[in-house]
Design a protein around this motif. Sequence first.
Motif, PDB file in Angstrom:
ATOM      1  N   GLY A 126       0.730  -1.248   0.000  1.00  0.00           N
ATOM      2  CA  GLY A 126       0.000   0.000   0.000  1.00  0.00           C
ATOM      3  C   GLY A 126       0.761   1.302   0.000  1.00  0.00           C
ATOM      4  N   GLN A 127       1.891   1.366  -0.694  1.00  0.00           N
ATOM      5  CA  GLN A 127       2.567   2.654  -0.873  1.00  0.00           C
ATOM      6  C   GLN A 127       2.027   3.322  -2.146  1.00  0.00           C
ATOM      7  OE1 GLN A 127       4.173  -0.287  -0.757  1.00  0.00           O
ATOM      8  NE2 GLN A 127       5.216  -0.309   1.220  1.00  0.00           N
ATOM      9  N   TYR A 128       2.113   4.651  -2.212  1.00  0.00           N
ATOM     10  CA  TYR A 128       1.626   5.315  -3.427  1.00  0.00           C
ATOM     11  C   TYR A 128       2.559   5.012  -4.596  1.00  0.00           C
ATOM     12  CZ  TYR A 128       4.983   9.269  -3.130  1.00  0.00           C
ATOM     13  OH  TYR A 128       6.096  10.049  -3.115  1.00  0.00           O
ATOM     14  N   SER A 129       1.994   5.018  -5.804  1.00  0.00           N
ATOM     15  CA  SER A 129       2.744   4.651  -7.005  1.00  0.00           C
ATOM     16  C   SER A 129       2.861   5.846  -7.940  1.00  0.00           C
ATOM     17  CB  SER A 129       2.037   3.488  -7.720  1.00  0.00           C
ATOM     18  OG  SER A 129       1.001   3.981  -8.565  1.00  0.00           O
ATOM     19  N   PRO A 130       3.550   5.697  -9.079  1.00  0.00           N
ATOM     20  CA  PRO A 130       3.673   6.826 -10.013  1.00  0.00           C
ATOM     21  C   PRO A 130       2.349   7.294 -10.610  1.00  0.00           C
ATOM     22  CG  PRO A 130       5.349   5.177 -10.464  1.00  0.00           C
ATOM     23  CD  PRO A 130       4.397   4.571  -9.484  1.00  0.00           C
ATOM     24  N   THR A 131       1.284   6.474 -10.485  1.00  0.00           N
ATOM     25  CA  THR A 131      -0.011   6.887 -11.030  1.00  0.00           C
ATOM     26  C   THR A 131      -1.013   7.293  -9.948  1.00  0.00           C
ATOM     27  OG1 THR A 131      -0.766   4.578 -11.094  1.00  0.00           O
ATOM     28  CG2 THR A 131       0.226   5.467 -13.107  1.00  0.00           C
ATOM     29  N   SER A 132      -0.593   7.280  -8.685  1.00  0.00           N
ATOM     30  CA  SER A 132      -1.497   7.708  -7.604  1.00  0.00           C
ATOM     31  C   SER A 132      -1.815   9.199  -7.762  1.00  0.00           C
ATOM     32  CB  SER A 132      -0.846   7.467  -6.236  1.00  0.00           C
ATOM     33  OG  SER A 132      -0.618   6.089  -6.031  1.00  0.00           O
ATOM     34  N   LEU A 133      -3.043   9.559  -7.482  1.00  0.00           N
ATOM     35  CA  LEU A 133      -3.481  10.940  -7.663  1.00  0.00           C
ATOM     36  C   LEU A 133      -2.889  11.849  -6.585  1.00  0.00           C
ATOM     37  CD1 LEU A 133      -7.250  10.315  -8.504  1.00  0.00           C
ATOM     38  CD2 LEU A 133      -5.309  10.510 -10.077  1.00  0.00           C
ATOM     39  N   ARG A 134      -2.679  13.104  -6.934  1.00  0.00           N
ATOM     40  CA  ARG A 134      -2.169  14.085  -5.965  1.00  0.00           C
ATOM     41  C   ARG A 134      -3.091  14.114  -4.735  1.00  0.00           C
ATOM     42  NH1 ARG A 134       0.802  18.956  -5.299  1.00  0.00           N
ATOM     43  NH2 ARG A 134       1.839  18.707  -7.312  1.00  0.00           N
ATOM     44  N   GLY A 135      -2.489  14.116  -3.561  1.00  0.00           N
ATOM     45  CA  GLY A 135      -3.250  14.126  -2.320  1.00  0.00           C
ATOM     46  C   GLY A 135      -3.596  12.747  -1.800  1.00  0.00           C
ATOM     47  N   PHE A 136      -3.226  11.696  -2.525  1.00  0.00           N
ATOM     48  CA  PHE A 136      -3.565  10.334  -2.117  1.00  0.00           C
ATOM     49  C   PHE A 136      -2.854   9.968  -0.812  1.00  0.00           C
ATOM     50  CE2 PHE A 136      -2.716   5.691  -2.377  1.00  0.00           C
ATOM     51  CZ  PHE A 136      -4.028   5.248  -2.345  1.00  0.00           C
ATOM     52  N   VAL A 137      -3.625   9.501   0.153  1.00  0.00           N
ATOM     53  CA  VAL A 137      -3.087   9.105   1.456  1.00  0.00           C
ATOM     54  C   VAL A 137      -2.764   7.619   1.422  1.00  0.00           C
ATOM     55  CG1 VAL A 137      -3.575   8.866   3.919  1.00  0.00           C
ATOM     56  CG2 VAL A 137      -4.359  10.901   2.670  1.00  0.00           C
ATOM     57  N   SER A 138      -1.512   7.294   1.740  1.00  0.00           N
ATOM     58  CA  SER A 138      -1.079   5.900   1.738  1.00  0.00           C
ATOM     59  C   SER A 138      -0.069   5.709   2.870  1.00  0.00           C
ATOM     60  CB  SER A 138      -0.441   5.545   0.391  1.00  0.00           C
ATOM     61  OG  SER A 138       0.818   6.188   0.264  1.00  0.00           O
ATOM     62  N   LYS A 139       0.465   4.502   2.975  1.00  0.00           N
ATOM     63  CA  LYS A 139       1.453   4.234   4.015  1.00  0.00           C
ATOM     64  C   LYS A 139       2.735   5.045   3.804  1.00  0.00           C
ATOM     65  CE  LYS A 139      -0.200  -0.385   5.148  1.00  0.00           C
ATOM     66  NZ  LYS A 139       0.088  -1.837   5.187  1.00  0.00           N
TER      67      LYS A 139
ATOM     68  N   SER B 299       2.658   7.988   2.147  1.00  0.00           N
ATOM     69  CA  SER B 299       2.263   9.404   2.048  1.00  0.00           C
ATOM     70  C   SER B 299       1.116   9.649   3.032  1.00  0.00           C
ATOM     71  CB  SER B 299       1.832   9.752   0.614  1.00  0.00           C
ATOM     72  OG  SER B 299       0.783   8.899   0.179  1.00  0.00           O
ATOM     73  N   PRO B 300       1.404   9.553   4.347  1.00  0.00           N
ATOM     74  CA  PRO B 300       0.332   9.624   5.355  1.00  0.00           C
ATOM     75  C   PRO B 300      -0.404  10.960   5.370  1.00  0.00           C
ATOM     76  CG  PRO B 300       2.505   9.751   6.387  1.00  0.00           C
ATOM     77  CD  PRO B 300       2.730   9.373   4.965  1.00  0.00           C
ATOM     78  N   TYR B 301       0.198  12.012   4.831  1.00  0.00           N
ATOM     79  CA  TYR B 301      -0.461  13.320   4.784  1.00  0.00           C
ATOM     80  C   TYR B 301      -0.905  13.682   3.366  1.00  0.00           C
ATOM     81  CZ  TYR B 301       1.857  13.415   9.294  1.00  0.00           C
ATOM     82  OH  TYR B 301       2.297  13.082  10.550  1.00  0.00           O
ATOM     83  N   GLY B 302      -0.829  12.705   2.483  1.00  0.00           N
ATOM     84  CA  GLY B 302      -1.213  12.920   1.091  1.00  0.00           C
ATOM     85  C   GLY B 302       0.001  13.186   0.220  1.00  0.00           C
ATOM     86  N   THR B 303       0.103  12.509  -0.916  1.00  0.00           N
ATOM     87  CA  THR B 303       1.238  12.722  -1.808  1.00  0.00           C
ATOM     88  C   THR B 303       1.167  14.118  -2.427  1.00  0.00           C
ATOM     89  OG1 THR B 303       2.319  12.006  -3.856  1.00  0.00           O
ATOM     90  CG2 THR B 303      -0.015  11.586  -3.696  1.00  0.00           C
ATOM     91  N   VAL B 304       2.313  14.759  -2.567  1.00  0.00           N
ATOM     92  CA  VAL B 304       2.379  16.097  -3.148  1.00  0.00           C
ATOM     93  C   VAL B 304       2.868  16.030  -4.593  1.00  0.00           C
ATOM     94  CG1 VAL B 304       2.695  17.226  -0.934  1.00  0.00           C
ATOM     95  CG2 VAL B 304       4.703  16.445  -2.214  1.00  0.00           C
ATOM     96  N   GLU B 305       2.810  14.847  -5.198  1.00  0.00           N
ATOM     97  CA  GLU B 305       3.266  14.662  -6.576  1.00  0.00           C
ATOM     98  C   GLU B 305       2.076  14.558  -7.524  1.00  0.00           C
ATOM     99  OE1 GLU B 305       5.702  11.186  -6.779  1.00  0.00           O
ATOM    100  OE2 GLU B 305       6.869  11.737  -5.000  1.00  0.00           O
ATOM    101  N   ASP B 306       2.269  14.985  -8.760  1.00  0.00           N
ATOM    102  CA  ASP B 306       1.296  14.733  -9.810  1.00  0.00           C
ATOM    103  C   ASP B 306       1.615  13.390 -10.458  1.00  0.00           C
ATOM    104  OD1 ASP B 306      -0.352  17.024  -9.666  1.00  0.00           O
ATOM    105  OD2 ASP B 306       1.217  18.216 -10.631  1.00  0.00           O
TER     106      ASP B 306
END
Length: 338
Positions: free
Chosen positions: A132-145, A147-154
Amino acid sequence: METNQYTPEDFSNGVRGKWCAGCGDFGLHSSLKRALAAVGAAPDQTILISGIGCSSRMAYHVKSYCFHTVHGRPIAVASGCKIANPKLNVWVVTGDGDCLAIGGNHFIHALRRNVDLNIILLNNRIYGLTKGQYSPTSLRGFVSKSSPYGTVEDPFRPGALALGAEATYFARCVATDGPASVDVLTSAAHHKGASVVEVLQNCVTFNNGTYGDIYTAEGRKRHALYLEHGKPMLFGPNKEYGIVRKGFELRVVKVDGPEGWKLKDILVHDAHAVDHTLQLKLALMEGPELPVALGVIRDVEAPTYDEAVMQQMKEVSARKPYHNFDELLRTSDTWEIH
């Protein structure tokens, strides 16, 4: 390719898939076996190559030659297989992490070279196998293990990446949509060159519902556009909506609605257009304003890398004074030792 008649069971090795209950990999597994049967290449002329990830377990569940490679490297291995034995029907099964993160370089260069591979990219916008980690296609703001505060990547958009790398074939389907999946997989196999089929799927454990709007048949009627070459771009429960171009943007309109749009105004899909400007816009469509484009988005002809390499080898070999190892040894001075 052989044209013998095969059935899906000819490509079944009886090994039960080890995925979470409800995983889209089960659906893709069934569709892939049907597509392999439809293509007509024998199991012993078919090779399935995978990397690392939930999707990459597919290699264990198909009766053909299979190779479970290392993380991010299945396309590199598959390229070698195709160049070494061009008669093979070579498939790659990979995920959004395996293909677009560590394997991103191999992905874009296989498309640029146009190696005759069939690449199945299962995109669930998450690293599922590693929990459950975010991947290169995860949407911006996606919360994962990771990115607990939401990914800041596009995210990467696979369609944009593929077309930017000059892919000659790009199609998209939904894992739960069996008939449409079989159609695009079969079409991809018949394409001469690098084909990419993006399979949209939910990760029921770590990213369930990421494609909720189009994961059911009813949802696809309302929120998906099935593209067919030479056909108007119509969708909706009664095909009452269509796609038009207004300036440089695509827009949804109602056919015979109050705005006065008619069937003749609706864009007609051209999958064979060499200029991929409109194909790229179709690949990037996403709700809620626009439907998700499914089916074959791009399918154009171009020279393939593997055929060019084989032709070059023949031409160079014909000019050489030697054609085997023994003749090579005799091209220079030789001595006999008594």
